[in-house]
Design a protein around this motif. Structure first.
Motif, PDB file in Angstrom:
ATOM      1  N   LEU A  40       0.866  -1.175   0.000  1.00 25.44           N
ATOM      2  CA  LEU A  40       0.000   0.000   0.000  1.00 25.44           C
ATOM      3  C   LEU A  40       0.901   1.223   0.000  1.00 25.44           C
ATOM      4  O   LEU A  40       1.737   1.390   0.887  1.00 25.44           O
ATOM      5  N   ILE A  41       0.750   2.077  -1.029  1.00 26.53           N
ATOM      6  CA  ILE A  41       1.620   3.237  -1.178  1.00 26.53           C
ATOM      7  C   ILE A  41       0.746   4.479  -1.280  1.00 26.53           C
ATOM      8  O   ILE A  41      -0.139   4.550  -2.141  1.00 26.53           O
ATOM      9  N   ASN A  42       0.986   5.446  -0.410  1.00 30.67           N
ATOM     10  CA  ASN A  42       0.281   6.715  -0.479  1.00 30.67           C
ATOM     11  C   ASN A  42       1.077   7.624  -1.428  1.00 30.67           C
ATOM     12  O   ASN A  42       2.114   8.159  -1.061  1.00 30.67           O
ATOM     13  N   VAL A  43       0.589   7.755  -2.649  1.00 26.27           N
ATOM     14  CA  VAL A  43       1.312   8.482  -3.686  1.00 26.27           C
ATOM     15  C   VAL A  43       1.486   9.951  -3.315  1.00 26.27           C
ATOM     16  O   VAL A  43       2.568  10.522  -3.474  1.00 26.27           O
ATOM     17  N   GLU A  44       0.462  10.570  -2.779  1.00 26.14           N
ATOM     18  CA  GLU A  44       0.553  11.986  -2.401  1.00 26.14           C
ATOM     19  C   GLU A  44       1.664  12.209  -1.376  1.00 26.14           C
ATOM     20  O   GLU A  44       2.484  13.123  -1.521  1.00 26.14           O
ATOM     21  N   ASP A  45       1.723  11.357  -0.370  1.00 27.33           N
ATOM     22  CA  ASP A  45       2.786  11.480   0.637  1.00 27.33           C
ATOM     23  C   ASP A  45       4.158  11.208   0.029  1.00 27.33           C
ATOM     24  O   ASP A  45       5.135  11.877   0.353  1.00 27.33           O
ATOM     25  N   ARG A  46       4.232  10.243  -0.862  1.00 33.10           N
ATOM     26  CA  ARG A  46       5.522   9.880  -1.459  1.00 33.10           C
ATOM     27  C   ARG A  46       6.071  11.012  -2.326  1.00 33.10           C
ATOM     28  O   ARG A  46       7.278  11.210  -2.398  1.00 33.10           O
ATOM     29  N   TYR A  47       5.194  11.781  -2.975  1.00 30.82           N
ATOM     30  CA  TYR A  47       5.643  12.910  -3.786  1.00 30.82           C
ATOM     31  C   TYR A  47       6.260  14.013  -2.928  1.00 30.82           C
ATOM     32  O   TYR A  47       7.031  14.822  -3.418  1.00 30.82           O
ATOM     33  N   ARG A  48       5.930  14.052  -1.645  1.00 25.10           N
ATOM     34  CA  ARG A  48       6.495  15.070  -0.738  1.00 25.10           C
ATOM     35  C   ARG A  48       7.914  14.709  -0.292  1.00 25.10           C
ATOM     36  O   ARG A  48       8.619  15.549   0.238  1.00 25.10           O
ATOM     37  N   GLN A  49       8.324  13.460  -0.474  1.00 24.19           N
ATOM     38  CA  GLN A  49       9.648  13.013  -0.064  1.00 24.19           C
ATOM     39  C   GLN A  49      10.645  13.215  -1.212  1.00 24.19           C
ATOM     40  O   GLN A  49      10.256  13.283  -2.375  1.00 24.19           O
ATOM     41  N   PRO A  50      11.944  13.309  -0.880  1.00 20.35           N
ATOM     42  CA  PRO A  50      12.947  13.473  -1.948  1.00 20.35           C
ATOM     43  C   PRO A  50      12.948  12.270  -2.896  1.00 20.35           C
ATOM     44  O   PRO A  50      12.733  11.134  -2.474  1.00 20.35           O
ATOM     45  N   PHE A  51      13.211  12.548  -4.171  1.00 20.76           N
ATOM     46  CA  PHE A  51      13.319  11.487  -5.164  1.00 20.76           C
ATOM     47  C   PHE A  51      14.750  10.950  -5.129  1.00 20.76           C
ATOM     48  O   PHE A  51      15.683  11.670  -4.809  1.00 20.76           O
ATOM     49  N   GLU A  52      14.915   9.695  -5.482  1.00 23.49           N
ATOM     50  CA  GLU A  52      16.200   9.019  -5.311  1.00 23.49           C
ATOM     51  C   GLU A  52      17.075   9.025  -6.561  1.00 23.49           C
ATOM     52  O   GLU A  52      18.272   8.778  -6.474  1.00 23.49           O
ATOM     53  N   ASN A  53      16.510   9.281  -7.725  1.00 23.27           N
ATOM     54  CA  ASN A  53      17.263   9.137  -8.965  1.00 23.27           C
ATOM     55  C   ASN A  53      17.040  10.321  -9.892  1.00 23.27           C
ATOM     56  O   ASN A  53      15.968  10.911  -9.910  1.00 23.27           O
ATOM     57  N   ARG A  54      18.046  10.613 -10.710  1.00 21.76           N
ATOM     58  CA  ARG A  54      17.945  11.632 -11.757  1.00 21.76           C
ATOM     59  C   ARG A  54      17.826  10.917 -13.094  1.00 21.76           C
ATOM     60  O   ARG A  54      18.412   9.861 -13.309  1.00 21.76           O
ATOM     61  N   PHE A  55      17.081  11.528 -13.989  1.00 19.37           N
ATOM     62  CA  PHE A  55      16.904  11.016 -15.345  1.00 19.37           C
ATOM     63  C   PHE A  55      17.242  12.172 -16.268  1.00 19.37           C
ATOM     64  O   PHE A  55      16.439  13.085 -16.437  1.00 19.37           O
ATOM     65  N   GLY A  56      18.460  12.206 -16.777  1.00 16.54           N
ATOM     66  CA  GLY A  56      18.897  13.373 -17.526  1.00 16.54           C
ATOM     67  C   GLY A  56      19.125  14.523 -16.560  1.00 16.54           C
ATOM     68  O   GLY A  56      19.344  14.330 -15.365  1.00 16.54           O
ATOM     69  N   PHE A  57      19.048  15.735 -17.069  1.00 17.79           N
ATOM     70  CA  PHE A  57      19.302  16.906 -16.245  1.00 17.79           C
ATOM     71  C   PHE A  57      18.030  17.525 -15.686  1.00 17.79           C
ATOM     72  O   PHE A  57      18.068  18.299 -14.750  1.00 17.79           O
ATOM     73  N   GLN A  58      16.876  17.195 -16.264  1.00 22.29           N
ATOM     74  CA  GLN A  58      15.663  17.903 -15.895  1.00 22.29           C
ATOM     75  C   GLN A  58      14.525  16.972 -15.489  1.00 22.29           C
ATOM     76  O   GLN A  58      13.362  17.318 -15.628  1.00 22.29           O
ATOM     77  N   ALA A  59      14.868  15.790 -14.994  1.00 22.72           N
ATOM     78  CA  ALA A  59      13.836  14.858 -14.529  1.00 22.72           C
ATOM     79  C   ALA A  59      14.385  14.060 -13.349  1.00 22.72           C
ATOM     80  O   ALA A  59      15.579  13.821 -13.248  1.00 22.72           O
ATOM     81  N   GLU A  60      13.479  13.674 -12.461  1.00 28.57           N
ATOM     82  CA  GLU A  60      13.859  12.845 -11.325  1.00 28.57           C
ATOM     83  C   GLU A  60      12.759  11.827 -11.077  1.00 28.57           C
ATOM     84  O   GLU A  60      11.608  12.023 -11.466  1.00 28.57           O
ATOM     85  N   PHE A  61      13.153  10.702 -10.453  1.00 32.59           N
ATOM     86  CA  PHE A  61      12.159   9.670 -10.170  1.00 32.59           C
ATOM     87  C   PHE A  61      12.566   8.875  -8.951  1.00 32.59           C
ATOM     88  O   PHE A  61      13.703   8.918  -8.502  1.00 32.59           O
ATOM     89  N   THR A  62      11.604   8.142  -8.443  1.00 35.61           N
ATOM     90  CA  THR A  62      11.850   7.219  -7.349  1.00 35.61           C
ATOM     91  C   THR A  62      11.011   5.968  -7.595  1.00 35.61           C
ATOM     92  O   THR A  62       9.882   6.047  -8.080  1.00 35.61           O
ATOM     93  N   THR A  63      11.568   4.822  -7.299  1.00 38.33           N
ATOM     94  CA  THR A  63      10.842   3.558  -7.448  1.00 38.33           C
ATOM     95  C   THR A  63      10.054   3.308  -6.171  1.00 38.33           C
ATOM     96  O   THR A  63      10.612   3.347  -5.076  1.00 38.33           O
ATOM     97  N   VAL A  64       8.748   3.072  -6.328  1.00 35.88           N
ATOM     98  CA  VAL A  64       7.917   2.826  -5.148  1.00 35.88           C
ATOM     99  C   VAL A  64       7.498   1.366  -5.034  1.00 35.88           C
ATOM    100  O   VAL A  64       7.080   0.932  -3.968  1.00 35.88           O
ATOM    101  N   ALA A  65       7.622   0.612  -6.119  1.00 35.60           N
ATOM    102  CA  ALA A  65       7.292  -0.809  -6.074  1.00 35.60           C
ATOM    103  C   ALA A  65       7.959  -1.500  -7.256  1.00 35.60           C
ATOM    104  O   ALA A  65       8.032  -0.935  -8.349  1.00 35.60           O
TER     105      ALA A  65
END
Length: 145
Positions: A40-65
């Protein structure tokens, strides 16, 4: 930018979906037989936390599952340069922000509630429009790498 009717966009999306599902079904993959646990992942709460990875220079992401057959990432971007993944079928659900996109040569405006299907080996790119962050959920099969 090419203006397309809603019917044309839906038709293209359905073709991409069918292609991705058929391709994903026909391409054999070794699958771990380990047990997949419910999450169970609360997406809204997860967006408030820092992202773990960069994708190029202008994108970031985090794996949640992630499981052997697929993964879910949360993305935020200003721009994603032309890219493609030879083995992964992607389903992108846009939560907030506006962007323009090019998916397999098809130009489109993207906003909250948009679902994009990007089959394996189809090139894509996105560029933010305006000041609001662009956030989307990426569902990928097999897992995004």
């Amino acid at each position: 930018m090419v203006n397309m009717s809603k019917r044309a966009i839906i038709t293209i999306a359905m073709v991409f979906l069918a292609t991705g599902l058929i391709g994903g079904y026909l391409i054999p993959r070794p699958v771990d037989t380990g047990e997949i646990q419910p999450q169970l992942i609360n997406v809204e709460d997860r967006y408030r936390q820092p992202f773990e990875n960069r994708f190029g220079f202008q994108a970031e992401f985090t794996t949640v599952a992630s499981v052997p057959t697929g993964s879910v990432q949360l993305f935020r971007f200003d721009e994603i340069d032309s890219n493609q993944h030879p083995d992964e079928n992607h389903f992108l659900y846009f939560l907030e922000g506006r962007a323009t996109g090019n998916i397999g040569g098809v130009q489109s405006d993207i906003g909250p509630g948009t679902l994009l299907i990007v089959p394996a080996d189809v090139p894509y790119s996105f560029r933010k429009v305006g000041d609001e962050p662009v956030n989307f959920i990426l569902f990928s099969s097999p897992p995004f790498e």
